[in-house]
Design a protein around this motif. Structure first.
Motif, PDB file in Angstrom:
ATOM      1  N   UNK A 192       5.891   0.056  -7.643  1.00  0.00           N
ATOM      2  CA  UNK A 192       5.678   1.483  -7.369  1.00  0.00           C
ATOM      3  C   UNK A 192       5.401   1.713  -5.880  1.00  0.00           C
ATOM      4  N   UNK A 193       4.557   0.866  -5.293  1.00  0.00           N
ATOM      5  CA  UNK A 193       4.251   1.007  -3.865  1.00  0.00           C
ATOM      6  C   UNK A 193       5.484   0.752  -3.002  1.00  0.00           C
ATOM      7  N   UNK A 194       6.267  -0.235  -3.390  1.00  0.00           N
ATOM      8  CA  UNK A 194       7.486  -0.534  -2.638  1.00  0.00           C
ATOM      9  C   UNK A 194       8.449   0.647  -2.698  1.00  0.00           C
ATOM     10  N   UNK A 251       0.047  -6.025 -11.756  1.00  0.00           N
ATOM     11  CA  UNK A 251       0.194  -6.164 -10.301  1.00  0.00           C
ATOM     12  C   UNK A 251       1.646  -5.985  -9.877  1.00  0.00           C
ATOM     13  N   UNK A 252       2.571  -6.536 -10.631  1.00  0.00           N
ATOM     14  CA  UNK A 252       3.996  -6.400 -10.307  1.00  0.00           C
ATOM     15  C   UNK A 252       4.417  -4.944 -10.425  1.00  0.00           C
ATOM     16  N   UNK A 253       3.939  -4.271 -11.461  1.00  0.00           N
ATOM     17  CA  UNK A 253       4.278  -2.849 -11.646  1.00  0.00           C
ATOM     18  C   UNK A 253       3.735  -2.020 -10.485  1.00  0.00           C
ATOM     19  N   UNK A 254       2.473  -2.271 -10.096  1.00  0.00           N
ATOM     20  CA  UNK A 254       1.887  -1.530  -8.981  1.00  0.00           C
ATOM     21  C   UNK A 254       2.624  -1.827  -7.680  1.00  0.00           C
ATOM     22  N   UNK A 314      10.868   5.244   0.066  1.00  0.00           N
ATOM     23  CA  UNK A 314      11.096   6.686   0.131  1.00  0.00           C
ATOM     24  C   UNK A 314      10.585   7.249   1.457  1.00  0.00           C
ATOM     25  N   UNK A 315       9.385   6.833   1.858  1.00  0.00           N
ATOM     26  CA  UNK A 315       8.825   7.311   3.128  1.00  0.00           C
ATOM     27  C   UNK A 315       9.670   6.861   4.317  1.00  0.00           C
ATOM     28  N   UNK A 316      10.140   5.637   4.290  1.00  0.00           N
ATOM     29  CA  UNK A 316      10.994   5.146   5.380  1.00  0.00           C
ATOM     30  C   UNK A 316      12.287   5.947   5.436  1.00  0.00           C
TER      31      UNK A 316
END
Length: 82
Positions: free
Chosen positions: A53-55, A47-50, A60-62
């Motif tokens: 990655x999402x963060x 969960x921390x790894x996912x 990057x998108x921001x």
């Protein structure tokens, strides 16, 4: 006197046997709890790894959005100059 001593020895042996059984039971319980803890830790690691990655993708998108806003002229800025 020997009968009394042999009775005490039998009683002590029975107590040792009972304590050994209890210890075995609690060792099994402890083993199951340790396995459960290990599985929870593995799930938490995933969960921390996912999340990380999402963060990273979000950041990057921001950054891309902010960069595109800096390049494109604002609609309102165009009208003000008229």
């Amino acid at each position: 006197m020997l009968g009394r001593k042999s009775g005490q020895i039998r009683l002590l042996r029975a107590e040792v046997e009972l304590a050994t059984r209890r210890a075995g039971h609690w060792q099994k319980v402890n083993g199951r709890l340790n396995e459960y803890i290990d599985s929870l830790e593995a799930e938490l690691d995933i969960a921390v790894r996912e999340y990380t990655e999402l963060e990273s993708k979000f950041n990057t998108l921001v950054a891309e959005r902010e960069a595109s806003r800096a390049v494109e002229p604002s609609f309102f800025a165009h009208e003000v100059g008229m």
